[in-house]
Design a protein around this motif. Structure first.
Motif, PDB file in Angstrom:
ATOM      1  N   UNK A   1       0.878  -1.011  -0.287  1.00 57.47           N
ATOM      2  CA  UNK A   1      -0.342  -0.048   0.404  1.00 57.47           C
ATOM      3  C   UNK A   1       0.847   1.364  -0.045  1.00 57.47           C
ATOM      4  N   UNK A   2       0.375   2.554  -0.501  1.00 58.96           N
ATOM      5  CA  UNK A   2       0.626   3.732  -0.519  1.00 58.96           C
ATOM      6  C   UNK A   2       1.481   4.083   1.364  1.00 58.96           C
ATOM      7  N   UNK A   3       2.757   4.531   0.860  1.00 55.95           N
ATOM      8  CA  UNK A   3       3.653   4.999   2.216  1.00 55.95           C
ATOM      9  C   UNK A   3       2.926   6.464   3.106  1.00 55.95           C
ATOM     10  N   UNK A   4       1.719   6.955   2.444  1.00 57.01           N
ATOM     11  CA  UNK A   4       1.362   8.228   2.571  1.00 57.01           C
ATOM     12  C   UNK A   4       0.312   8.039   3.887  1.00 57.01           C
ATOM     13  N   UNK A   5       0.299   7.996   4.688  1.00 59.50           N
ATOM     14  CA  UNK A   5      -0.174   8.605   6.040  1.00 59.50           C
ATOM     15  C   UNK A   5      -0.321   9.732   6.329  1.00 59.50           C
ATOM     16  N   UNK A   6      -1.800  10.506   7.032  1.00 56.31           N
ATOM     17  CA  UNK A   6      -2.172  11.816   7.505  1.00 56.31           C
ATOM     18  C   UNK A   6      -1.021  11.633   9.087  1.00 56.31           C
ATOM     19  N   UNK A   7      -0.858  12.984   9.029  1.00 61.02           N
ATOM     20  CA  UNK A   7      -1.251  13.837   8.722  1.00 61.02           C
ATOM     21  C   UNK A   7       0.359  14.074   7.345  1.00 61.02           C
ATOM     22  N   UNK A   8      -0.578  14.725   6.447  1.00 63.13           N
ATOM     23  CA  UNK A   8       0.267  15.168   5.470  1.00 63.13           C
ATOM     24  C   UNK A   8       0.420  16.487   4.979  1.00 63.13           C
ATOM     25  N   UNK A   9       1.083  17.750   4.814  1.00 66.94           N
ATOM     26  CA  UNK A   9       1.126  19.010   4.519  1.00 66.94           C
ATOM     27  C   UNK A   9       0.665  19.246   2.920  1.00 66.94           C
ATOM     28  N   UNK A  10      -0.818  19.899   2.767  1.00 71.49           N
ATOM     29  CA  UNK A  10      -1.157  19.693   1.466  1.00 71.49           C
ATOM     30  C   UNK A  10      -0.066  20.770   0.480  1.00 71.49           C
ATOM     31  N   UNK A  64     -18.651   6.930   0.829  1.00 75.35           N
ATOM     32  CA  UNK A  64     -17.961   7.312  -0.429  1.00 75.35           C
ATOM     33  C   UNK A  64     -16.401   7.023  -1.359  1.00 75.35           C
ATOM     34  N   UNK A  65     -15.927   7.043  -0.382  1.00 74.93           N
ATOM     35  CA  UNK A  65     -14.841   6.864  -0.438  1.00 74.93           C
ATOM     36  C   UNK A  65     -14.247   5.140  -0.232  1.00 74.93           C
ATOM     37  N   UNK A  66     -14.560   4.288   0.023  1.00 77.38           N
ATOM     38  CA  UNK A  66     -14.764   2.757   0.143  1.00 77.38           C
ATOM     39  C   UNK A  66     -14.661   2.545  -1.828  1.00 77.38           C
ATOM     40  N   UNK A  67     -14.845   3.158  -2.328  1.00 83.08           N
ATOM     41  CA  UNK A  67     -15.272   3.212  -3.635  1.00 83.08           C
ATOM     42  C   UNK A  67     -14.161   3.247  -4.397  1.00 83.08           C
ATOM     43  N   UNK A  68     -13.194   3.329  -3.344  1.00 78.72           N
ATOM     44  CA  UNK A  68     -11.656   3.826  -3.823  1.00 78.72           C
ATOM     45  C   UNK A  68     -11.160   2.428  -3.452  1.00 78.72           C
ATOM     46  N   UNK A  69      -9.797   2.288  -5.125  1.00 78.04           N
ATOM     47  CA  UNK A  69      -8.750   1.101  -4.260  1.00 78.04           C
ATOM     48  C   UNK A  69      -8.025   1.352  -3.306  1.00 78.04           C
ATOM     49  N   UNK A  70      -7.388   0.457  -2.538  1.00 80.39           N
ATOM     50  CA  UNK A  70      -6.848   0.708  -1.446  1.00 80.39           C
ATOM     51  C   UNK A  70      -5.375   1.987  -1.746  1.00 80.39           C
ATOM     52  N   UNK A  71      -5.326   2.168  -0.746  1.00 81.22           N
ATOM     53  CA  UNK A  71      -3.882   3.422  -0.653  1.00 81.22           C
ATOM     54  C   UNK A  71      -4.013   4.317  -1.931  1.00 81.22           C
ATOM     55  N   UNK A  72      -5.420   4.804  -2.085  1.00 77.88           N
ATOM     56  CA  UNK A  72      -5.469   6.004  -3.315  1.00 77.88           C
ATOM     57  C   UNK A  72      -5.431   7.354  -1.994  1.00 77.88           C
ATOM     58  N   UNK A  73      -5.328   8.713  -2.129  1.00 79.19           N
ATOM     59  CA  UNK A  73      -5.173   9.449  -1.987  1.00 79.19           C
ATOM     60  C   UNK A  73      -4.981  10.167  -2.627  1.00 79.19           C
ATOM     61  N   UNK A  74      -6.263  11.724  -2.078  1.00 76.55           N
ATOM     62  CA  UNK A  74      -7.128  12.501  -3.053  1.00 76.55           C
ATOM     63  C   UNK A  74      -6.629  13.684  -2.025  1.00 76.55           C
ATOM     64  N   UNK A 115     -12.300  16.979  -6.207  1.00 77.41           N
ATOM     65  CA  UNK A 115     -11.111  16.599  -6.077  1.00 77.41           C
ATOM     66  C   UNK A 115      -9.941  17.023  -7.159  1.00 77.41           C
ATOM     67  N   UNK A 116      -9.273  17.771  -6.994  1.00 76.30           N
ATOM     68  CA  UNK A 116      -8.059  18.265  -8.014  1.00 76.30           C
ATOM     69  C   UNK A 116      -6.902  18.115  -7.738  1.00 76.30           C
ATOM     70  N   UNK A 117      -6.938  16.961  -7.112  1.00 79.95           N
ATOM     71  CA  UNK A 117      -5.144  16.067  -7.139  1.00 79.95           C
ATOM     72  C   UNK A 117      -5.045  14.125  -6.672  1.00 79.95           C
ATOM     73  N   UNK A 118      -4.452  13.746  -7.016  1.00 81.35           N
ATOM     74  CA  UNK A 118      -4.515  12.095  -7.001  1.00 81.35           C
ATOM     75  C   UNK A 118      -2.655  12.174  -6.900  1.00 81.35           C
TER      76      UNK A 118
END
Length: 298
Positions: A1-10, A64-74, A115-118
């Motif tokens: 899975x993606x290494x990205x986890x909160x908290x994340x700077x935007x 709604x986010x449950x429809x996204x693939x695991x590891x998705x960060x929007x 959503x404006x970024x993936x």
């Protein structure tokens, strides 16, 4: 899975006075609640710009986010539509709701996610990719899903962007965000540009300094952020009108702490209700927020 986890700077944007022209993408600037969505193996997490987790306030978006693939960060903006316009006061009411009221409010004031970024999918960290590549992946991911998770509109034509700038305020879109096509996503950096229609915006009143009967200044939440700021001292006429408005704005059944802390450390007294005000925000090194007038729901 993606290494990205909160908290994340935007990633952030700096204000400009004229429409930039060049190899740019132009997006409508929605005045809502900035939120990152993390799809995890166990569900979904929602992170506000401040780093705070806000999933309890938006159970409809978590579902709604449950429809996204695991590891998705929007990265995107939570908005609420009312009578064909975005309603920032309604978004903030959702954001401040207790867990017990959040489900009820989700039915009355359903949230949409622009959503404006993936930033990631699966085990791929996409932040180093150019914006135009991330945008293509974002559209590919979200288009089959539909509302409430939708990519924001975008154009690379400055003439079309200028038309948007002039026409979209009628639906509550107060400007544009401009992004270089080849730029990576850099959290905490003001690599993007924002062009607002005016130097004023709406803000939601979450507290006062002084007392509700004699408020000296207001604790405000501005669009795109969830950390309160303290306004400049109110003019005498505004103090009187705000005291009158607060006296009639109490909404029972909203338990919570009596005090809060603003971005500069100022402690304020929380107030009930969902009052909005129009403010002018300077762009100096230490921005000041001046309250211009109240926006009392009619």
């Amino acid at each position: 899975m993606s290494r990205l986890r909160p908290p994340l700077k935007v990633a952030l944007a700096r204000s400009v006075d004229d429409l930039p022209r060049g190899p740019f993408a132009y997006e409508p600037k929605f005045d809502g609640h900035r939120v990152l969505i993390f799809r995890t193996p166990g569900g979904a997490l929602l992170q506000a710009r401040s780093g705070r987790l806000v999933g309890e306030a938006f159970p409809d978006l978590v579902e709604a986010a449950h429809a996204l693939p695991d590891g998705t960060v929007l990265d995107g903006e939570v908005v609420v539509w009312s009578e064909g316009r975005t309603d920032f006061a309604a978004v903030q009411k959702r954001a401040m709701a207790t867990a017990s009221r959040a489900v009820l409010l989700a039915g009355r004031l359903p949230a949409s996610y622009a959503a404006f970024d993936l930033l990631a999918v699966g085990d791929e960290d996409l932040r180093a990719l150019p914006y135009e590549h991330r945008r293509a992946r974002l559209v590919e991911l979200l288009s089959p899903l539909g509302p409430p998770l939708q990519p924001v509109p975008v154009t690379t034509d400055p003439r079309e962007a200028a038309t948007w700038y002039e026409t979209l305020p009628r639906i509550g879109v107060e400007g544009l965000v401009v992004k270089p096509l080849g730029l990576p996503y850099r959290g905490g950096r003001r690599d993007w540009q924002k062009l607002r229609h005016a130097d004023t915006r709406d803000a939601v009143v979450v507290g006062v300094t002084g007392s509700p009967e004699r408020p000296r200044a207001l604790a405000l939440v501005l669009p795109g952020d969830d950390t309160p700021v303290i306004s400049r001292p109110l003019a005498p006429g505004l103090r009187l009108r705000m005291a009158e408005a607060l006296a009639g704005a109490a909404e029972p059944g909203e338990p919570g702490p009596d005090t809060g802390e603003a971005a500069d450390g100022t402690v304020f007294r929380r107030v009930p209700g969902e009052l909005a005000v129009e403010v002018r925000r300077t762009t100096t090194r230490q921005p000041l927020t001046e309250v211009l007038r109240l926006r009392i729901p009619g």
